[in-house]
Write a protein that holds these residues in place. Sequence first.
Motif, PDB file in Angstrom:
ATOM      1  N   THR A 196       0.840  -1.192   0.000  1.00  0.00           N
ATOM      2  CA  THR A 196       0.000   0.000   0.000  1.00  0.00           C
ATOM      3  C   THR A 196       0.878   1.246   0.000  1.00  0.00           C
ATOM      4  O   THR A 196       2.076   1.174   0.309  1.00  0.00           O
ATOM      5  CB  THR A 196      -0.909   0.032   1.234  1.00  0.00           C
ATOM      6  OG1 THR A 196      -0.098   0.231   2.408  1.00  0.00           O
ATOM      7  CG2 THR A 196      -1.707  -1.258   1.382  1.00  0.00           C
ATOM      8  N   ALA A 218      -4.900   8.831   3.378  1.00  0.00           N
ATOM      9  CA  ALA A 218      -5.459   7.481   3.243  1.00  0.00           C
ATOM     10  C   ALA A 218      -6.855   7.378   3.850  1.00  0.00           C
ATOM     11  O   ALA A 218      -7.204   8.091   4.787  1.00  0.00           O
ATOM     12  CB  ALA A 218      -4.541   6.471   3.912  1.00  0.00           C
ATOM     13  N   ASP A 269      -5.086   0.244   7.005  1.00  0.00           N
ATOM     14  CA  ASP A 269      -5.342   0.794   5.677  1.00  0.00           C
ATOM     15  C   ASP A 269      -5.985  -0.214   4.737  1.00  0.00           C
ATOM     16  O   ASP A 269      -6.199   0.084   3.562  1.00  0.00           O
ATOM     17  CB  ASP A 269      -4.072   1.396   5.067  1.00  0.00           C
ATOM     18  CG  ASP A 269      -2.943   0.390   4.902  1.00  0.00           C
ATOM     19  OD1 ASP A 269      -3.094  -0.770   5.342  1.00  0.00           O
ATOM     20  OD2 ASP A 269      -1.894   0.774   4.332  1.00  0.00           O
ATOM     21  N   LEU A 325      -8.709   5.137   6.215  1.00  0.00           N
ATOM     22  CA  LEU A 325      -8.322   4.183   7.249  1.00  0.00           C
ATOM     23  C   LEU A 325      -9.569   3.573   7.874  1.00  0.00           C
ATOM     24  O   LEU A 325     -10.632   4.207   7.910  1.00  0.00           O
ATOM     25  CB  LEU A 325      -7.480   4.867   8.325  1.00  0.00           C
ATOM     26  CG  LEU A 325      -6.156   5.485   7.851  1.00  0.00           C
ATOM     27  CD1 LEU A 325      -5.445   6.158   9.009  1.00  0.00           C
ATOM     28  CD2 LEU A 325      -5.257   4.430   7.208  1.00  0.00           C
TER      29      LEU A 325
END
Length: 271
Positions: free
Chosen positions: A14, A43, A75, A45
């Motif tokens: 990622t 991101a 993530d 999350l």
Amino acid sequence: MTDAANGTGDAGQTPIDAAHAAMEASPDDDAARLRFYARVADAELFLLLTEEARGDEISPQTFDLADGAVVLAFDRTERLAAFAGGPAAYAALSGREIARMLAEAGMGLGLNLEVAPSSILLDAASMSWLAETLKAAPDAVETEIAEVTAPHDLPETLLSSLDTKLATATGLAGMAYLVGVTYRSGARGHMLGFVDAVDGAEAALARAAGEALAFSGVEAGTIDVGFFAAADTMASRLARVGLRFDLPRPAEPIDRPGAPGMDPDKPPILR
């Protein structure tokens, strides 16, 4: 929502994994550290909860450690399920929203703990710093522009940071141009001019520019922002000399009404 994954199913690196690896490989490199925090902020999350969200109210699982209380986020939903040992309640939130909540609560974040190479504990001070850094936003241009030129003497770290940040601003504007600018007052600087910004997206785009500067590692730097229609004369002037950034076009819209954190005017409430 509840994760139904039964295994890790975790294939591939990622963006957080990559940024974490770069930071670990160069512990004295401030730019690598800033890039990691930028990836965390950008991101989506998955925050581990004790139970399903109730409207805008969420109840994260908290863990009391020697350095203070932390919540856990991942993530990928597969990583959350692997940590929890099966299906678990979670809330999908942006990293920046989690940072804001934790800064207010004085708590830290356990990210991808035990289930990914990017496993890391970020203490309460780190989350407060991140939340404060994310407040950065330049003012929109309000004075008359006398001249625009090609951008000059800008570090590659800033250009890379802008490119990465604007790649997350899907559908908010058609494009942006980075130019050198001289104002009628005689002041000089740089401006990021957005073309055909969506109505209401100006604040988000200004924040994106501010975050790109903050996470670039450039000290005491400034960038103004401006908003122009494609039909404006200024837009054609920007196109002639500016460094162009194309913002991604949106794919099919994802409608998740009622999910906590999806409405920026109604942030989730910790229970």
